[in-house]
Design a protein around this motif. Structure first.
Motif, short mmCIF file in Angstrom:
data_model
loop_
_atom_site.label_atom_id
_atom_site.label_comp_id
_atom_site.label_asym_id
_atom_site.label_seq_id
_atom_site.Cartn_x
_atom_site.Cartn_y
_atom_site.Cartn_z
N LEU A 70 -5.85 -5.07 8.75
CA LEU A 70 -5.89 -5.33 7.30
C LEU A 70 -6.30 -4.06 6.55
CD1 LEU A 70 -5.83 -7.24 4.83
CD2 LEU A 70 -8.22 -7.81 5.35
N ALA A 71 -7.39 -3.44 7.01
CA ALA A 71 -7.89 -2.23 6.34
C ALA A 71 -6.83 -1.13 6.40
CB ALA A 71 -9.18 -1.75 7.00
N TRP A 72 -6.26 -0.94 7.58
CA TRP A 72 -5.25 0.11 7.75
C TRP A 72 -4.03 -0.18 6.86
CZ3 TRP A 72 -0.29 -0.67 9.68
CH2 TRP A 72 0.47 0.50 9.80
N GLY A 73 -3.58 -1.44 6.85
CA GLY A 73 -2.40 -1.81 6.06
C GLY A 73 -2.62 -1.54 4.58
N THR A 91 -15.31 -0.18 4.32
CA THR A 91 -14.44 0.28 5.41
C THR A 91 -13.35 1.20 4.85
OG1 THR A 91 -14.79 -1.78 6.62
CG2 THR A 91 -12.87 -0.48 7.25
N LEU A 92 -12.71 0.75 3.77
CA LEU A 92 -11.64 1.54 3.16
C LEU A 92 -12.17 2.87 2.64
CD1 LEU A 92 -9.84 -1.27 1.12
CD2 LEU A 92 -9.18 -0.37 3.33
N GLU A 93 -13.33 2.81 1.96
CA GLU A 93 -13.88 4.03 1.36
C GLU A 93 -14.29 5.04 2.42
OE1 GLU A 93 -16.90 3.41 -1.55
OE2 GLU A 93 -15.58 2.31 -2.90
N PRO A 136 6.72 0.89 9.50
CA PRO A 136 7.22 0.39 8.21
C PRO A 136 6.26 0.72 7.08
CG PRO A 136 7.14 -1.37 9.87
CD PRO A 136 6.53 -0.18 10.49
N GLY A 137 6.80 0.94 5.90
CA GLY A 137 5.96 1.17 4.73
C GLY A 137 5.54 2.61 4.54
N SER A 138 6.04 3.50 5.39
CA SER A 138 5.62 4.89 5.26
C SER A 138 6.33 5.59 4.11
CB SER A 138 5.90 5.65 6.55
OG SER A 138 7.28 5.70 6.80
#
Lengths: 120, 413
Positions: free
Chosen positions: B133-136, B294-296, A118-120
């Motif tokens: 969370l990071a991936w989302g 983490t995101l960067e 989802p969200g892609s």
């Protein structure tokens, strides 16, 4: 304008006619002619070509695996030199990347994995 | 004409302000917090010079990478593959992927540590939620949301400066620490900590990320001045944040012979001075700083691979438009979170990854400097002698010190 094959063509970013990234120039194919200077004929965009720059056997192994995915696979994909123009920091192709196998893995990932999330 | 010029000036001024805010808010992460704290705890103010060197070097590098992106409209990996060819490009590619994966693991561990401190629920439990969370965020958010959002929240790390000032440090001793001196005892460890501080300050992912950001925001040569202001002011303020952490280590740990062995010890950097609110501000700082990093890092590495191989890339594109790029950061986060899942101590992971970062600096920095002196990319904006000398000198010193001190530290412990 002068153009150096190794510094200005090899490893350069390719962009198709719709502005999509179409990989990088992994190899350059020259035609050797009798009594005439060699002629640039094709650019190759393929992991097989890329791997052959490190090790021929590695490239052959990859080509054997790749052959199982379809009739035209297992050999490096070639773009006629006549369909390439230089444009700023990239080389532009006079063709759509979707008509080539360059982004085959990208398309496979998109259909099989990314679009199912989802969200892609 | 006049209005458009004023508009563009206003736009650039906003860019400078925003750039400084994001540099400051994004400066601290698990590496800079723990290495600065350990430096202060073990050697008081004596290692302030290593922070100064690291900050100066990273400011130069960030300025260069922004200038490179603005003048050539290429990113660094893009140019590296093109200029040096695939046979050379794989070396920095593999080294940076390997080292930065460990740093990524440490940042995920740091975020999980903050959540453990906040909830009392053990660290490994948080590995998967943090990774998700990071991936989302990467999957759904655009580049500017990631960069500006996380960095604005990251301004909470200013709590370290507030605490450091309230701790009444010996400013004279701190200033004397700007000049390198040898400790009377524990020399091997001294150099190891100095190297870790350098590695934490000069993170290669930082300038790779910055250059891709500049390309994503479509900078051109008119941004050279904006970029210089952001790099100089943003990184100096960022360096102050690290210095504040070092000061807190020097005031609260060093006089009592206390060491920072465990991430639980880190809460004692702020809590004794600011009390309960201090504890919560520390937890928020650690969590946000590490999540931001983490995101960067995940993005910087995905940029590196995608640009090196000519794939579609862009954090502002939906994942289905750049499937390989999106799958790359997804895989990196998944692999890096395993370290925390199996319960590896984030502080140990940080120590190792910062030292390795320092040791591997020349691999990324030297070819980058060659690009920065190439007129075919930068036109009239190639590097000056000072920039070349500073970056070459500091990264060579860091790498040599790392090569000597890492084996000594391993034998010593």
């Amino acid at each position: 304008m002068r153009i150096h094959l190794v510094s200005h063509v090899l490893d350069k970013q390719l962009v198709d006619r719709d502005g999509e990234n179409a990989g990088r120039v992994d190899g350059i194919v020259l035609e050797l002619r009798d009594d005439k200077p060699p002629l640039v004929t094709y650019l190759e965009v393929s992991p097989i070509t890329l791997l052959s720059r490190f090790n021929r056997r590695l490239a052959e192994w990859y080509a054997r695996k790749d052959r199982k995915f379809g009739e035209k696979r297992g050999v490096p994909f070639r773009i006629p030199w006549s369909r390439v123009t230089q444009h700023g920091p990239t080389l532009d192709l006079d063709l759509g990347v979707e008509s080539t196998p360059i982004n085959a893995f990208e398309d496979w990932l998109r259909v099989k994995i990314v679009e199912r999330i989802p969200g892609s | 004409m006049v209005t458009t010029r004023n508009d563009s000036r206003l736009k650039k001024l906003t860019q400078v302000a925003l750039g400084i805010v994001t540099s400051v808010g994004g400066f601290l992460e698990i590496g800079s917090i723990t290495t600065a704290a350990q430096a202060g705890a073990a050697f008081g103010y004596q290692l302030v010079w290593s922070l100064l060197l690291g900050t100066v070097c990273v400011a130069f590098l960030v300025e260069m990478s922004g200038r490179f992106a603005a003048c050539s409209t290429c990113t660094i990996p893009d140019a590296m593959r093109e200029r040096f060819g695939i046979n050379f490009f794989v070396i920095p590619l593999v080294v940076m992927l390997g080292v930065s994966l460990l740093v990524l693991a440490a940042e995920i561990g740091g975020t999980a540590a903050a959540l453990e401190l906040a909830t009392g629920i053990a660290l490994p439990v948080w590995a998967i939620p943090v990774a998700l969370l990071a991936w989302g965020l990467l999957w759904r958010a655009t580049f500017s949301v990631i960069e500006n959002g996380v960095s604005l929240l990251g301004l909470v790390t200013i709590v370290f400066v507030v605490a450091a000032v309230k701790a009444h440090p010996d400013y004279g001793a701190a200033a004397r620490g700007l000049v390198p001196t040898l400790p009377s005892t524990n020399k091997a460890h001294y150099w190891f900590v100095a190297v870790s501080v350098l590695g934490a300050s000069i993170s290669p992912y930082l300038y790779y990320f910055y250059s891709s950001g500049a390309v994503e925001e479509k900078w051109d040569a008119s941004y050279v001045g904006v970029n210089r202001a952001i790099a100089a002011i943003g990184m100096s303020f960022g360096g102050f944040l690290s210095a504040a952490v070092l000061v807190l280590g020097a005031v609260l740990f060093h006089p009592f012979g206390k060491d920072i062995k465990d991430y639980h010890d880190l809460t004692q950097l702020v809590t004794p001075i600011l009390g309960r609110p201090g504890f919560w501000l520390f937890v928020a700082s650690l969590g946000i700083a590490c999540l931001g990093a983490t995101l960067e890092i995940a993005l910087a590495l995905a940029y590196l691979v995608a640009q090196g191989f000519g794939w579609n890339w862009g954090e502002s594109l939906p994942p289905k438009k750049d499937a390989r790029f999106s799958v790359t950061y997804t895989a990196l986060i998944a692999v890096a979170s395993l370290f925390t899942l199996v319960g590896l101590d984030p502080l140990k992971l940080t120590a190792i990854s910062m030292a390795l970062t320092a040791a591997s600096l020349p691999v990324g920095v030297f070819p980058f400097l060659i690009l920065m002196n190439d007129e075919s990319y930068l036109g009239e904006h190639t590097n000056g002698r000072i920039g070349n000398a500073v970056v070459l000198g500091i990264s060579a010193v860091a790498a040599v010190l790392a090569a000597v001190s890492i084996p000594l530290e391993v034998i010593g412990s």
